[in-house]
Enzyme design. Structure first.
Site, mmCIF file in Angstrom:
data_model
loop_
_atom_site.group_PDB
_atom_site.id
_atom_site.type_symbol
_atom_site.label_atom_id
_atom_site.label_comp_id
_atom_site.label_asym_id
_atom_site.label_seq_id
_atom_site.Cartn_x
_atom_site.Cartn_y
_atom_site.Cartn_z
ATOM 1 N N GLY A 161 -0.577 12.403 3.256
ATOM 2 C CA GLY A 161 -1.505 13.236 4.479
ATOM 3 C C GLY A 161 -2.856 13.779 3.912
ATOM 4 N N GLY B 39 -4.364 7.078 1.618
ATOM 5 C CA GLY B 39 -4.162 5.705 2.325
ATOM 6 C C GLY B 39 -5.176 5.137 2.887
ATOM 7 N N GLY C 43 -5.514 11.589 3.130
ATOM 8 C CA GLY C 43 -6.509 10.804 3.356
ATOM 9 C C GLY C 43 -6.622 9.816 2.375
ATOM 10 N N LEU D 56 0.899 -1.134 0.079
ATOM 11 C CA LEU D 56 -0.039 0.063 -0.125
ATOM 12 C C LEU D 56 0.939 1.237 0.096
ATOM 13 C CD1 LEU D 56 -2.758 1.373 0.329
ATOM 14 C CD2 LEU D 56 -2.343 1.210 2.873
ATOM 15 N N TYR E 86 -2.598 0.926 10.703
ATOM 16 C CA TYR E 86 -3.683 -0.297 10.696
ATOM 17 C C TYR E 86 -4.639 -0.454 11.790
ATOM 18 C CZ TYR E 86 -1.405 -1.417 5.871
ATOM 19 O OH TYR E 86 -0.707 -1.082 4.772
#
Length: 160
Positions: A100, A104, A102, A92, A140
């Site tokens: 930074g 991800g 969003g 990923l 995560y």
């Protein structure tokens, strides 16, 4: 508008992608296409609809399994006593200049959604990830992933 697409070497500019993590960049630039052809993983990219060649981020998915003893006690109670099928998000990454924002979180959501859709055709208990460092692990965990018992940098998210 942001759009998730299957990685296409004729359309997506992999050479122009830089996440700031050489291993992730190298994977996309040198190995992603081969692994898709060989059936090792699928690669999905995030692009702007009006600029589809510019990869903003990507993730990979493949089949996996996890030993039931690696799961939390609560999850183990619900499962058979042998390795259970899962999906694995092997990589990923987001462009360094887009981090930074969003993306991800959006990519992870796309991966989970894809796994939920696939789960209607092929059984899988969870989505596994291997966090590369403590910052990734915290990312995560923030979204509900649980560390495996003996491998705390491997985390899972039950899909049921």
């Amino acid at each position: 508008m942001l759009e998730e697409q299957a990685f296409n070497t004729r359309l997506h500019d992999r050479a122009g992608f830089s996440s700031g993590v050489p291993e992730l960049d190298d994977y996309l630039q040198r190995f992603a296409a081969q692994q898709v052809v060989r059936g090792v993983s699928t690669v999905h990219v995030l692009v702007e609809t009006d600029q589809p060649s510019l990869i903003l981020g990507f993730y990979t998915l493949s089949a996996a399994q996890v030993d039931v003893l690696q799961l939390s006690e609560a999850d183990r109670k619900k499962l058979p006593r042998y390795p259970v099928p899962c999906f694995r998000m092997g990589r990923l990454a987001c462009r360094a200049d887009s981090q930074g924002k969003g993306l991800g979180k959006l990519l992870m959501g796309c991966a989970v959604n894809r796994c939920l859709q696939a789960r209607t055709q092929v059984a899988a208990f969870a989505l596994l990830v291997n966090a590369k460092n403590e910052k990734a692990k915290a990312f995560y965990e923030h979204y509900g992933f649980t560390p495996c018992v003996d491998s705390p940098m491997t985390l899972y998210l039950p899909l049921g």
